[in-house]
Scaffold this motif. Structure first.
Motif, PDB file in Angstrom:
ATOM      1  N   ASP A 190       5.462  -8.048  -3.772  1.00 33.44           N
ATOM      2  CA  ASP A 190       5.620  -6.944  -4.723  1.00 33.44           C
ATOM      3  C   ASP A 190       4.667  -5.786  -4.472  1.00 33.44           C
ATOM      4  O   ASP A 190       4.998  -4.635  -4.769  1.00 33.44           O
ATOM      5  N   ALA A 191       3.495  -6.058  -3.946  1.00 30.00           N
ATOM      6  CA  ALA A 191       2.535  -4.987  -3.691  1.00 30.00           C
ATOM      7  C   ALA A 191       2.605  -4.450  -2.265  1.00 30.00           C
ATOM      8  O   ALA A 191       1.916  -3.480  -1.937  1.00 30.00           O
ATOM      9  N   ILE A 192       3.429  -5.077  -1.436  1.00 28.81           N
ATOM     10  CA  ILE A 192       3.479  -4.722  -0.019  1.00 28.81           C
ATOM     11  C   ILE A 192       4.743  -3.939   0.325  1.00 28.81           C
ATOM     12  O   ILE A 192       4.683  -2.906   1.003  1.00 28.81           O
ATOM     13  N   ALA A 193       5.892  -4.419  -0.147  1.00 26.90           N
ATOM     14  CA  ALA A 193       7.161  -3.762   0.196  1.00 26.90           C
ATOM     15  C   ALA A 193       7.193  -2.292  -0.224  1.00 26.90           C
ATOM     16  O   ALA A 193       7.585  -1.423   0.575  1.00 26.90           O
ATOM     17  N   PRO A 194       6.800  -1.940  -1.450  1.00 31.54           N
ATOM     18  CA  PRO A 194       6.824  -0.513  -1.820  1.00 31.54           C
ATOM     19  C   PRO A 194       5.867   0.330  -0.977  1.00 31.54           C
ATOM     20  O   PRO A 194       6.164   1.491  -0.663  1.00 31.54           O
ATOM     21  N   ALA A 195       4.720  -0.236  -0.616  1.00 32.38           N
ATOM     22  CA  ALA A 195       3.770   0.526   0.200  1.00 32.38           C
ATOM     23  C   ALA A 195       4.334   0.804   1.586  1.00 32.38           C
ATOM     24  O   ALA A 195       4.117   1.885   2.151  1.00 32.38           O
ATOM     25  N   LEU A 196       5.064  -0.149   2.144  1.00 31.43           N
ATOM     26  CA  LEU A 196       5.696   0.077   3.446  1.00 31.43           C
ATOM     27  C   LEU A 196       6.833   1.080   3.337  1.00 31.43           C
ATOM     28  O   LEU A 196       6.995   1.959   4.189  1.00 31.43           O
ATOM     29  N   SER A 197       7.647   0.948   2.287  1.00 28.53           N
ATOM     30  CA  SER A 197       8.777   1.868   2.127  1.00 28.53           C
ATOM     31  C   SER A 197       8.286   3.298   1.913  1.00 28.53           C
ATOM     32  O   SER A 197       8.929   4.256   2.363  1.00 28.53           O
ATOM     33  N   ALA A 198       7.156   3.457   1.228  1.00 29.22           N
ATOM     34  CA  ALA A 198       6.602   4.798   1.015  1.00 29.22           C
ATOM     35  C   ALA A 198       6.196   5.452   2.325  1.00 29.22           C
ATOM     36  O   ALA A 198       6.107   6.684   2.407  1.00 29.22           O
TER      37      ALA A 198
END
Length: 298
Positions: A42-50
């Motif tokens: 949950d804390a990793i996927a959005p950071a990569l997509s950003a």
């Protein structure tokens, strides 16, 4: 809130997955383990997509909304089945090459694909190093302390264990969270987010088969025997790899010496994470994200 669940059909599964970022971005697949779920990222996927990456976070076979396509598909949890699922998912999503991150079962799938199909793997972040099982040697006793940590696997070898997992799956899996991540203060709060994934109707059968097959107490899927034979040779991994190891891992604490280094023939680095247990990406999201970006941008 996690993104809406999407589905894609492969030869054996209707795979449920969460998608982040632009579909034109460089692909990254994040793979959870047992007994975990995509909530671990949950804390990793959005950071990569950003950062413009296309991020896919699937539910493994036997978890969440993922379902088998037919009643006659073996409910196998063996390492070859997990790896074939990953390859099938990549094919279904038209992903030719991918960055992989996985731990526990997901790390096993990632390591197998990196070893046997390296042209399809851009780079690899693996939880606890070389996750390919050495099944032909699995019947050899280990030291007593290690055997003690594997109690749940031996429990699953018995009818009592099958019934115990069936009746008490949430309580049993929560206990494993506690034992494997003994210093993680947020575990009790985070566990209810993943627990519903274990209500999948195939969860018990897949889990039981996984822990029996790895000790040669259950036959594998005949269609995957070729892959298991290849894995019995313990093939090396040559893709750029970072291994993340939890110093406080209750099931397999990081050893002082890297015992897996001989299995990696390309760029390779081992990072031991102080104060981190088995659920590496959820306990240490920044360290996991950094490892991925070091490989992707290096």
């Amino acid at each position: 809130m996690p993104p809406a669940i999407q589905y894609v059909t492969t030869p054996n599964l209707h795979v449920a997955y969460e998608s982040h970022g632009p579909t034109t971005g460089d692909p990254v697949i994040l793979l959870h383990g047992f007994p975990y779920s995509p909530r671990g990222y949950d804390a990793i996927a959005p950071a990569l997509s950003a950062r413009g990456y296309r991020v896919i976070v699937p539910y493994l076979r036997g978890y969440g909304p993922t379902r088998f396509t037919r009643p006659d598909v073996p409910r196998s949890g063996q390492q070859a089945a997990l790896a074939q699922d990953l390859l099938d998912l990549m094919d279904a999503l038209a992903i030719k090459q991918v960055a992989l991150c996985g731990y526990d079962w997901g790390g096993r799938a990632a390591c197998v694909v990196a070893a046997l199909d390296p042209q399809r793997v851009r780079c690899l972040v693996t939880g606890d190093g070389y996750n390919v099982q050495d099944i032909p040697r699995s019947t050899q006793p280990l030291d007593p302390v290690t055997e003690h940590r594997l109690w749940y696997q031996y429990y699953f070898h018995t009818p009592r264990g099958v019934e115990g997992l069936t009746q008490n799956r949430r309580a049993l899996c929560e206990l494993l969270w506690q034992l494997w991540s003994p210093t993680w203060a947020e575990g009790a709060e985070r566990y209810p987010l993943s627990a519903p994934a274990f209500d999948n109707p195939d969860f018990v059968e897949v889990v039981i088969h996984s822990y029996r097959h790895r000790f040669m107490y259950a036959p594998g899927d005949p269609s995957l025997e070729w892959m298991e034979q290849a894995l019995a040779r313990q093939p090396a991994i040559g893709v750029p790899t970072i291994s993340l190891c939890g110093a406080e891992d209750g099931v397999g604490p990081a050893s002082a010496i890297d015992e897996d280094i001989e299995h990696f023939t390309g760029r390779y680095e081992r990072r031991v994470l102080a104060g981190v247990g088995h659920n590496i990406p959820e306990e240490a999201p920044q360290a996991t994200l950094k490892a991925l970006l070091d490989l992707l941008q290096g």
